[in-house]
Write a protein that holds these residues in place. Structure first.
Motif, short mmCIF file in Angstrom:
data_model
loop_
_atom_site.label_atom_id
_atom_site.label_comp_id
_atom_site.label_asym_id
_atom_site.label_seq_id
_atom_site.Cartn_x
_atom_site.Cartn_y
_atom_site.Cartn_z
N LEU A 19 50.09 39.55 -21.66
CA LEU A 19 49.71 38.18 -22.01
C LEU A 19 49.89 38.00 -23.51
O LEU A 19 49.51 38.86 -24.30
N LEU A 20 50.45 36.88 -23.90
CA LEU A 20 50.66 36.54 -25.31
C LEU A 20 51.42 37.63 -26.06
O LEU A 20 51.14 37.94 -27.21
N GLY A 21 52.34 38.28 -25.37
CA GLY A 21 53.19 39.27 -25.99
C GLY A 21 52.55 40.65 -26.15
O GLY A 21 53.13 41.52 -26.77
N LYS A 22 51.34 40.85 -25.62
CA LYS A 22 50.66 42.13 -25.73
C LYS A 22 50.10 42.51 -24.37
O LYS A 22 49.85 41.66 -23.53
N ALA A 23 49.88 43.79 -24.17
CA ALA A 23 49.24 44.25 -22.94
C ALA A 23 47.74 44.03 -23.06
O ALA A 23 47.09 44.52 -23.99
N GLN A 24 47.18 43.23 -22.16
CA GLN A 24 45.75 42.93 -22.15
C GLN A 24 45.17 43.42 -20.83
O GLN A 24 45.85 43.44 -19.80
N PHE A 25 43.89 43.76 -20.82
CA PHE A 25 43.23 44.18 -19.59
C PHE A 25 42.54 43.00 -18.95
O PHE A 25 41.79 42.27 -19.61
N VAL A 26 42.81 42.79 -17.66
CA VAL A 26 42.23 41.69 -16.90
C VAL A 26 41.65 42.25 -15.60
O VAL A 26 42.00 43.35 -15.18
N CYS A 27 40.79 41.47 -14.96
CA CYS A 27 40.18 41.89 -13.70
C CYS A 27 41.26 42.12 -12.64
O CYS A 27 42.26 41.41 -12.60
N SER A 28 41.02 43.08 -11.79
CA SER A 28 41.97 43.39 -10.72
C SER A 28 41.28 43.21 -9.39
O SER A 28 40.19 43.74 -9.21
N PRO A 29 41.79 42.48 -8.45
CA PRO A 29 43.02 41.71 -8.42
C PRO A 29 42.92 40.37 -9.15
O PRO A 29 43.91 39.88 -9.67
N SER A 30 41.72 39.74 -9.22
CA SER A 30 41.55 38.53 -10.01
C SER A 30 40.08 38.43 -10.41
O SER A 30 39.22 39.09 -9.85
N CYS A 31 39.79 37.57 -11.38
CA CYS A 31 38.41 37.41 -11.85
C CYS A 31 37.51 36.88 -10.74
O CYS A 31 36.38 37.32 -10.57
N LYS A 32 38.02 35.91 -9.98
CA LYS A 32 37.22 35.31 -8.91
C LYS A 32 36.89 36.34 -7.83
O LYS A 32 35.74 36.44 -7.39
N GLU A 33 37.86 37.12 -7.42
CA GLU A 33 37.63 38.15 -6.39
C GLU A 33 36.71 39.24 -6.91
O GLU A 33 35.89 39.78 -6.16
N ALA A 34 36.80 39.58 -8.19
CA ALA A 34 35.92 40.60 -8.76
C ALA A 34 34.48 40.10 -8.80
O ALA A 34 33.54 40.87 -8.53
N ASP A 35 34.27 38.81 -9.11
CA ASP A 35 32.92 38.22 -9.09
C ASP A 35 32.34 38.24 -7.68
O ASP A 35 31.16 38.53 -7.49
N GLU A 36 33.16 37.88 -6.69
CA GLU A 36 32.69 37.87 -5.31
C GLU A 36 32.33 39.28 -4.85
O GLU A 36 31.34 39.47 -4.16
N ALA A 37 33.13 40.27 -5.23
CA ALA A 37 32.87 41.65 -4.84
C ALA A 37 31.58 42.16 -5.50
O ALA A 37 30.78 42.85 -4.85
N SER A 38 31.34 41.81 -6.76
CA SER A 38 30.12 42.27 -7.43
C SER A 38 28.88 41.55 -6.87
O SER A 38 27.82 42.12 -6.78
N ALA A 39 29.04 40.28 -6.46
CA ALA A 39 27.92 39.55 -5.85
C ALA A 39 27.59 40.13 -4.48
O ALA A 39 26.43 40.24 -4.11
N ALA A 40 28.61 40.53 -3.73
CA ALA A 40 28.38 41.12 -2.42
C ALA A 40 27.73 42.50 -2.55
O ALA A 40 26.92 42.89 -1.72
N ALA A 41 28.06 43.23 -3.60
CA ALA A 41 27.49 44.55 -3.80
C ALA A 41 26.02 44.47 -4.20
O ALA A 41 25.25 45.39 -3.92
N LYS A 42 25.61 43.38 -4.84
CA LYS A 42 24.21 43.22 -5.25
C LYS A 42 23.31 42.85 -4.09
O LYS A 42 22.11 42.96 -4.19
N ARG A 43 23.87 42.36 -2.99
CA ARG A 43 23.05 41.95 -1.84
C ARG A 43 22.49 43.09 -1.10
O ARG A 43 22.55 44.11 -0.98
#
Length: 80
Positions: A56-80
């Protein structure tokens, strides 16, 4: 709900510190010192195993895998 009173101490040089538990919640238990990193897109701290490198923007950046939305859903499901 009121916050509990924090005790403060004044150092000999005049700086004021709040008493708190030492350390950081983001320190690593491993040898590399970076158990968590923040996602470049959403800014949330995640374990490095849940991040991927993306150009991103010409540099290697770390982002959520596979996406931010899916990572939020997975962490919310793990807290239940």
């Amino acid at each position: 709900m009121a916050k509990a009173d924090t005790k403060t101490t004044i150092d000999s040089d005049g700086l004021r510190y709040r008493s708190k538990a030492p350390g950081s919640p983001f320190t690593a238990a491993g040898a590399f010192g970076a158990a968590t990193m923040s996602c470049f897109l959403c800014g949330k701290h995640r374990p490095r195993s849940q991040l991927k490198s993306r150009r991103l923007l010409g540099k290697a950046q770390f982002v959520c895998s596979p996406s931010c939305k899916e990572a939020d859903e997975a962490s919310a499901a793990a807290k239940r």
